[in-house]
Scaffold this motif. Sequence first.
Motif, PDB file in Angstrom:
ATOM      1  N   LEU A   1       1.968  12.288  -6.858  1.00 31.87           N
ATOM      2  CA  LEU A   1       1.231  11.146  -7.521  1.00 31.87           C
ATOM      3  C   LEU A   1       0.305  10.354  -6.511  1.00 31.87           C
ATOM      4  O   LEU A   1      -0.695  10.243  -6.702  1.00 31.87           O
ATOM      5  CB  LEU A   1       1.912  10.370  -8.507  1.00 31.87           C
ATOM      6  CG  LEU A   1       2.468  11.051  -9.726  1.00 31.87           C
ATOM      7  CD1 LEU A   1       3.609  10.000 -10.308  1.00 31.87           C
ATOM      8  CD2 LEU A   1       1.611  11.300 -10.828  1.00 31.87           C
ATOM      9  N   LEU A   2       0.794   9.958  -5.516  1.00 28.73           N
ATOM     10  CA  LEU A   2       0.128   9.314  -4.621  1.00 28.73           C
ATOM     11  C   LEU A   2      -1.132  10.451  -3.915  1.00 28.73           C
ATOM     12  O   LEU A   2      -2.070   9.832  -3.574  1.00 28.73           O
ATOM     13  CB  LEU A   2       0.942   8.882  -3.441  1.00 28.73           C
ATOM     14  CG  LEU A   2       2.233   7.941  -3.680  1.00 28.73           C
ATOM     15  CD1 LEU A   2       2.973   7.577  -2.373  1.00 28.73           C
ATOM     16  CD2 LEU A   2       1.178   6.603  -3.946  1.00 28.73           C
ATOM     17  N   VAL A   3      -0.877  11.488  -3.744  1.00 26.03           N
ATOM     18  CA  VAL A   3      -1.975  12.232  -3.287  1.00 26.03           C
ATOM     19  C   VAL A   3      -2.970  12.578  -4.285  1.00 26.03           C
ATOM     20  O   VAL A   3      -4.177  12.569  -3.933  1.00 26.03           O
ATOM     21  CB  VAL A   3      -1.491  13.992  -3.185  1.00 26.03           C
ATOM     22  CG1 VAL A   3      -2.440  14.887  -2.802  1.00 26.03           C
ATOM     23  CG2 VAL A   3      -0.433  13.783  -1.977  1.00 26.03           C
ATOM     24  N   ALA A   4      -2.531  12.408  -5.422  1.00 25.12           N
ATOM     25  CA  ALA A   4      -3.572  12.322  -6.836  1.00 25.12           C
ATOM     26  C   ALA A   4      -4.195  10.903  -6.822  1.00 25.12           C
ATOM     27  O   ALA A   4      -5.036  11.030  -7.690  1.00 25.12           O
ATOM     28  CB  ALA A   4      -2.859  12.804  -7.998  1.00 25.12           C
ATOM     29  N   GLY A   5      -3.907   9.891  -6.041  1.00 26.81           N
ATOM     30  CA  GLY A   5      -4.686   8.490  -6.354  1.00 26.81           C
ATOM     31  C   GLY A   5      -3.994   7.626  -6.923  1.00 26.81           C
ATOM     32  O   GLY A   5      -4.491   6.654  -7.131  1.00 26.81           O
ATOM     33  N   SER A   6      -2.729   7.724  -7.111  1.00 27.15           N
ATOM     34  CA  SER A   6      -1.966   6.772  -7.953  1.00 27.15           C
ATOM     35  C   SER A   6      -1.624   5.445  -7.181  1.00 27.15           C
ATOM     36  O   SER A   6      -2.013   5.429  -5.684  1.00 27.15           O
ATOM     37  CB  SER A   6      -0.429   7.350  -8.274  1.00 27.15           C
ATOM     38  OG  SER A   6      -0.466   8.112  -9.168  1.00 27.15           O
ATOM     39  N   ASP A   7      -1.992   4.399  -7.645  1.00 28.71           N
ATOM     40  CA  ASP A   7      -1.910   2.847  -6.884  1.00 28.71           C
ATOM     41  C   ASP A   7      -0.599   2.449  -6.725  1.00 28.71           C
ATOM     42  O   ASP A   7      -0.056   1.994  -7.716  1.00 28.71           O
ATOM     43  CB  ASP A   7      -2.864   2.072  -7.901  1.00 28.71           C
ATOM     44  CG  ASP A   7      -2.994   0.729  -7.185  1.00 28.71           C
ATOM     45  OD1 ASP A   7      -2.439   0.617  -6.026  1.00 28.71           O
ATOM     46  OD2 ASP A   7      -3.516  -0.246  -7.805  1.00 28.71           O
ATOM     47  N   PRO A   8      -0.409   2.169  -5.752  1.00 28.21           N
ATOM     48  CA  PRO A   8       1.317   1.858  -5.324  1.00 28.21           C
ATOM     49  C   PRO A   8       1.442   0.124  -5.642  1.00 28.21           C
ATOM     50  O   PRO A   8       2.348  -0.529  -5.552  1.00 28.21           O
ATOM     51  CB  PRO A   8       1.449   1.844  -3.987  1.00 28.21           C
ATOM     52  CG  PRO A   8       0.274   2.216  -3.388  1.00 28.21           C
ATOM     53  CD  PRO A   8      -0.617   2.876  -4.338  1.00 28.21           C
ATOM     54  N   ASN A   9       0.079  -0.319  -5.965  1.00 34.39           N
ATOM     55  CA  ASN A   9       0.056  -1.880  -6.096  1.00 34.39           C
ATOM     56  C   ASN A   9      -0.193  -2.317  -7.673  1.00 34.39           C
ATOM     57  O   ASN A   9      -0.282  -3.384  -7.786  1.00 34.39           O
ATOM     58  CB  ASN A   9      -1.076  -2.587  -5.208  1.00 34.39           C
ATOM     59  CG  ASN A   9      -0.688  -2.350  -3.996  1.00 34.39           C
ATOM     60  OD1 ASN A   9       0.155  -2.523  -3.387  1.00 34.39           O
ATOM     61  ND2 ASN A   9      -1.961  -1.798  -3.144  1.00 34.39           N
ATOM     62  N   HIS A  10      -0.450  -1.435  -8.452  1.00 35.77           N
ATOM     63  CA  HIS A  10      -0.424  -1.465 -10.000  1.00 35.77           C
ATOM     64  C   HIS A  10       0.752  -2.365 -10.563  1.00 35.77           C
ATOM     65  O   HIS A  10       1.795  -2.042 -10.147  1.00 35.77           O
ATOM     66  CB  HIS A  10      -0.639  -0.166 -10.836  1.00 35.77           C
ATOM     67  CG  HIS A  10      -0.641  -0.538 -12.218  1.00 35.77           C
ATOM     68  ND1 HIS A  10      -2.135  -0.477 -12.535  1.00 35.77           N
ATOM     69  CD2 HIS A  10       0.187  -0.543 -13.103  1.00 35.77           C
ATOM     70  CE1 HIS A  10      -1.787  -0.574 -14.087  1.00 35.77           C
ATOM     71  NE2 HIS A  10      -0.429  -0.605 -14.432  1.00 35.77           N
TER      72      HIS A  10
END
Length: 389
Positions: A58-67
């Motif tokens: 998901l991080l590679v797909a652009g998910s925001d770890p700060n959401h």
Amino acid sequence: MERNNKESTLLEAVQLGDRPRIAQLLKQNTDVEVTDHMGRTPLMIAVQQNNTDIVAQLLVAGSDPNHRDLTELTPFICAGANGFTASLKLMAAAGADVKSVNRFGGTALLPAAEKGYLHTVQACLAIGVPVDHVNHLGWSALLEAVILGDGGRLYADVVQTLHDAGASVHLQDLDGKSAVYYADEQKQERVLGILTETLEDPQHPAVLEAKSLAAQNNWSAASQTVQTALESDGDNLDLLFYAGFYLAAQDRFEEALAQYSHALVVAPDALEFHFYTAYCYRLMNQSENALQEFEKGAALSSENSFYLYHKSNYLRELGRHEEAVEVMDELVARNPERYDFWFHKANSLRSLGRHEEAVKAIECAIELQPDNPLYAKHKAQSEQLISKK
């Protein structure tokens, strides 16, 4: 937000751990920031399940770890609070705000220290989480590790790690008390020696060698070093603890449990090994076994609240707030002066929608610590929820 079928399916696929389906949906440009009824994104769900492969996907797909979800929790802080070190590191590399805080004003480091997640504490410090940040309860990571720890082998290592990173031993909480004060009050002799730099380290030479290897992430060699020493000193509690700890670090959980079990045969009063056993079961996703170990520790250490508190913590992690409230009731009955216990009880009650009871609990915390703005804020939020209801 309104979700289309693809987005709903992404949430479901992450919940099920279905990586091929996730990959298929991501190729279709599905919104990776879609949220469920609790404001959780797919990344948050993957973190809570400790599914590191999907977190990376998901991080590679652009998910925001700060959401932030509806409780103001981010995936990054969630990883720290749950001891999920691999996911924490992945999100830091993907741009997580390492100084961000949760609704209690705590960084990822504070709950990691509170719960004895040594590897996560080390990771937080390595990626730049401030060592002396203070939350709205007036506690730093060092204060939490002492106040909410047991002074045993694991917590002593957490305290040593924080101390080596420059944590202030003189920093005082809202009651004007320092980590040194609490270590002395709770008779945590090893921790007190670390904080006052008077400790003459009595640890086995094999433990010191293993720690050096572990610092290089060479878990296999660290484990073998301790195992070799156990061949001639099989009842040494230090060796048994580190043998289990380094085995667990390699996901060799059954072997780790065998070491902890042997320690309790050698020394039935070494209650801290019930905590290590619970910690191991938790990593194995065997929640009922973990809870049973917390209960064993609580039954054998009725003079303190360590095991009950950590049992309530784990129940909250599992979303079992009804049971958490029952444990908190026992804790506040034992320790009615602990404002943090009343505060945690109020938060579980609010999670259950029992807002009137939450207000009463938070009022007890306010009475004990009237100048803390955190309690007034939470009372106002609960009253607002009552009015909407």
